[in-house]
Design a protein around this motif. Structure first.
Motif, PDB file in Angstrom:
ATOM      1  N   ALA A 188      34.562  27.387  27.211  1.00 54.72           N
ATOM      2  CA  ALA A 188      35.393  26.188  27.177  1.00 54.72           C
ATOM      3  C   ALA A 188      34.517  24.948  27.247  1.00 54.72           C
ATOM      4  O   ALA A 188      33.528  24.908  27.977  1.00 54.72           O
ATOM      5  N   SER A 189      34.899  23.931  26.492  1.00 51.40           N
ATOM      6  CA  SER A 189      34.122  22.701  26.431  1.00 51.40           C
ATOM      7  C   SER A 189      35.050  21.505  26.566  1.00 51.40           C
ATOM      8  O   SER A 189      36.202  21.545  26.147  1.00 51.40           O
ATOM      9  N   GLY A 190      34.542  20.443  27.157  1.00 52.47           N
ATOM     10  CA  GLY A 190      35.317  19.221  27.288  1.00 52.47           C
ATOM     11  C   GLY A 190      35.839  19.007  28.695  1.00 52.47           C
ATOM     12  O   GLY A 190      36.770  19.674  29.135  1.00 52.47           O
ATOM     13  N   GLY A 191      35.205  18.111  29.448  1.00 52.47           N
ATOM     14  CA  GLY A 191      35.682  17.780  30.781  1.00 52.47           C
ATOM     15  C   GLY A 191      35.014  18.545  31.905  1.00 52.47           C
ATOM     16  O   GLY A 191      35.412  18.409  33.059  1.00 52.47           O
ATOM     17  N   PHE A 192      33.981  19.317  31.613  1.00 56.41           N
ATOM     18  CA  PHE A 192      33.351  20.145  32.642  1.00 56.41           C
ATOM     19  C   PHE A 192      32.067  19.495  33.155  1.00 56.41           C
ATOM     20  O   PHE A 192      31.205  19.099  32.372  1.00 56.41           O
ATOM     21  N   ALA A 193      31.959  19.422  34.483  1.00 57.95           N
ATOM     22  CA  ALA A 193      30.795  18.773  35.072  1.00 57.95           C
ATOM     23  C   ALA A 193      30.372  19.387  36.390  1.00 57.95           C
ATOM     24  O   ALA A 193      29.327  19.019  36.925  1.00 57.95           O
ATOM     25  N   ASP A 194      31.164  20.313  36.936  1.00 55.80           N
ATOM     26  CA  ASP A 194      30.821  20.871  38.241  1.00 55.80           C
ATOM     27  C   ASP A 194      31.410  22.266  38.395  1.00 55.80           C
ATOM     28  O   ASP A 194      32.037  22.796  37.466  1.00 55.80           O
ATOM     29  N   LEU A 315      20.858  21.648  38.839  1.00 55.52           N
ATOM     30  CA  LEU A 315      22.269  21.518  38.500  1.00 55.52           C
ATOM     31  C   LEU A 315      22.894  22.884  38.228  1.00 55.52           C
ATOM     32  O   LEU A 315      23.968  23.209  38.748  1.00 55.52           O
ATOM     33  N   VAL A 316      22.230  23.700  37.415  1.00 59.27           N
ATOM     34  CA  VAL A 316      22.753  25.029  37.090  1.00 59.27           C
ATOM     35  C   VAL A 316      22.887  25.872  38.346  1.00 59.27           C
ATOM     36  O   VAL A 316      23.934  26.482  38.603  1.00 59.27           O
ATOM     37  N   ARG A 317      21.817  25.911  39.144  1.00 57.20           N
ATOM     38  CA  ARG A 317      21.849  26.751  40.353  1.00 57.20           C
ATOM     39  C   ARG A 317      22.920  26.274  41.338  1.00 57.20           C
ATOM     40  O   ARG A 317      23.620  27.073  41.960  1.00 57.20           O
ATOM     41  N   ARG A 318      23.060  24.971  41.467  1.00 58.22           N
ATOM     42  CA  ARG A 318      24.065  24.419  42.365  1.00 58.22           C
ATOM     43  C   ARG A 318      25.468  24.778  41.910  1.00 58.22           C
ATOM     44  O   ARG A 318      26.335  25.173  42.723  1.00 58.22           O
ATOM     45  N   MET A 319      25.715  24.662  40.613  1.00 55.94           N
ATOM     46  CA  MET A 319      27.035  24.970  40.090  1.00 55.94           C
ATOM     47  C   MET A 319      27.400  26.434  40.298  1.00 55.94           C
ATOM     48  O   MET A 319      28.521  26.766  40.690  1.00 55.94           O
ATOM     49  N   ALA A 321      26.158  28.532  42.541  1.00 59.84           N
ATOM     50  CA  ALA A 321      26.335  28.798  43.972  1.00 59.84           C
ATOM     51  C   ALA A 321      27.671  28.249  44.460  1.00 59.84           C
ATOM     52  O   ALA A 321      28.405  28.921  45.208  1.00 59.84           O
ATOM     53  N   ASP A 322      28.016  27.038  44.034  1.00 61.86           N
ATOM     54  CA  ASP A 322      29.281  26.441  44.464  1.00 61.86           C
ATOM     55  C   ASP A 322      30.474  27.197  43.886  1.00 61.86           C
ATOM     56  O   ASP A 322      31.508  27.351  44.556  1.00 61.86           O
ATOM     57  N   ALA A 323      30.338  27.666  42.645  1.00 57.18           N
ATOM     58  CA  ALA A 323      31.425  28.444  42.036  1.00 57.18           C
ATOM     59  C   ALA A 323      31.644  29.744  42.785  1.00 57.18           C
ATOM     60  O   ALA A 323      32.785  30.153  43.043  1.00 57.18           O
ATOM     61  N   ARG A 324      30.546  30.370  43.162  1.00 55.50           N
ATOM     62  CA  ARG A 324      30.651  31.632  43.915  1.00 55.50           C
ATOM     63  C   ARG A 324      31.358  31.395  45.253  1.00 55.50           C
ATOM     64  O   ARG A 324      32.218  32.186  45.670  1.00 55.50           O
ATOM     65  N   GLU A 325      31.012  30.291  45.906  1.00 58.14           N
ATOM     66  CA  GLU A 325      31.635  30.001  47.189  1.00 58.14           C
ATOM     67  C   GLU A 325      33.121  29.656  47.030  1.00 58.14           C
ATOM     68  O   GLU A 325      33.938  29.999  47.887  1.00 58.14           O
ATOM     69  N   LEU A 326      33.460  28.980  45.945  1.00 59.32           N
ATOM     70  CA  LEU A 326      34.871  28.692  45.691  1.00 59.32           C
ATOM     71  C   LEU A 326      35.670  29.980  45.517  1.00 59.32           C
ATOM     72  O   LEU A 326      36.776  30.119  46.048  1.00 59.32           O
ATOM     73  N   ILE A 327      35.091  30.912  44.753  1.00 60.92           N
ATOM     74  CA  ILE A 327      35.796  32.169  44.474  1.00 60.92           C
ATOM     75  C   ILE A 327      35.911  33.016  45.739  1.00 60.92           C
ATOM     76  O   ILE A 327      36.980  33.531  46.077  1.00 60.92           O
TER      77      ILE A 327
END
Length: 340
Positions: A188-194, A315-319, A321-327
């Motif tokens: 998916a593309s458009g509006g993604f930043a974090d 940025l990649v590593r932070r995203m 890690a944060d995604a994993r914590e959200l899930i």
């Protein structure tokens, strides 16, 4: 959705999706192929972090220069990366066949196509063992590209920078509308930043995300720091949609030039009345010299979510890690166990 890494590339579980498995990428994040931005240093930094970086073929003035840029990227990383080849009709089009051959002969294994029908290029790319990821702005175009035989879809919502199509459908609707019809990997593309956007895209049915504007605001991005800071300061409302009356909508930064273009076309003007304002040479000057008012330059609504200029790898590593914590954290805690 998790795959443990034991090779030292990551100390944390990766997010494993159909896209990462079939395209051989560690993380489900793609750096979009942006004109004047997709150069070796940024692409290599993204690749080294385990995401998919994209060289922009037409940023290079000739196919020979593209070969050199691919080689320069290989000097910086041994991880997979791709090349974006945007194919658009023009009075004097670039030598697309020669750019395609340069990609093939350079041994690139992933290509992102955009703009027009990728069909005329698919046979040659596939014969060379290259996977093709095609960018679409509608469900019908995604289905058509899948029928043509592309290996993956990048579906662009209305929030995106550049050309969002003419349907004005945002990602929150477009992604789940496309998902039941697409059996190949879809990002998916458009509006993604974090990380929040990444997790949302996965929940909506995508297998990863493509980010352009967010990667513009990284240390390895080759644009002037003044422009990076302008994006950091901007809000989600600071874009303009130009060329709407011409049915060739493009989302760009709001400045005196883009507002003039909108006004002239709304008052009945034609392309000839704005062509000097929208010249690519002026846009390139913005990125190189750091004057945000020098011309038209592309940026997405997600600039309202961007608040720093980190290294691309961080940025990649932070995203991830944060995604994993959200899930594992916030979302998992919402699921209540049923009392026995």
């Amino acid at each position: 959705m998790y795959a443990e890494k034991t090779d030292g590339a990551s100390t944390n579980p990766a997010l494993s999706t159909k896209f990462t498995r079939e395209f051989g990428i560690e993380h489900p994040i793609v750096q979009g192929g942006m004109q004047w931005v997709g150069r070796a240093e940024l692409v290599a930094a993204v690749a080294e972090a385990g995401a998919l970086g994209m060289i922009t073929a037409l940023t290079q003035p000739t196919p020979e220069d593209l070969v050199k840029e691919i080689a320069r990227t290989r000097d910086l990383t041994d991880k997979p990366f791709g090349v974006n080849l945007t194919i658009l009709p023009a009075i004097n089009p670039p030598p697309y066949d020669e750019y395609r051959q340069a990609i093939i002969e350079s041994g690139v294994t992933i290509v992102e196509t955009a703009g027009s029908n990728p069909g005329p290029h698919l046979a040659q790319f596939h014969a060379a063992g290259i996977k093709v990821l095609h960018k679409c702005t509608s469900v019908r175009h995604a289905i058509k590209a899948q029928e043509l035989g592309v290996d993956g879809i990048s579906i662009d919502g209305f929030e995106c920078a550049g050309h969002p199509g003419e349907d004005d459908v945002p990602g929150l609707v477009l992604i789940p509308a496309a998902a039941p019809h697409i059996t190949i990997p879809m990002i998916a593309s458009g509006g993604f930043a974090d990380a929040r956007g990444l997790v949302a895209a996965l929940a909506l049915g995508a297998d990863g995300i493509n980010m352009g504007t967010r990667f513009m605001c990284t240390q390895e991005s080759p644009i002037h720091d003044t422009i990076k800071q302008a994006i950091v300061r901007a809000t989600e409302r600071d874009t303009e949609l130009i060329f709407r009356p011409l049915r060739n909508t493009a989302r760009v930064a709001s400045n005196t030039v883009s507002r003039d273009v909108v006004r002239i076309l709304a008052d009945g003007g034609g392309f000839d009345d704005v062509k000097d304002l929208v010249s690519g040479a002026r846009g390139r000057t913005v990125y190189e010299l750091g004057d945000p008012e020098a011309g038209i330059w592309t940026v997405g609504t997600c600039q309202g979510l961007i608040h720093d200029v980190p290294p691309a790898g961080e940025l990649v590593r932070r995203m991830v890690a944060d995604a994993r914590e959200l899930i594992r954290g916030r979302l998992a805690h919402m699921v209540q166990k049923t009392p026995e």
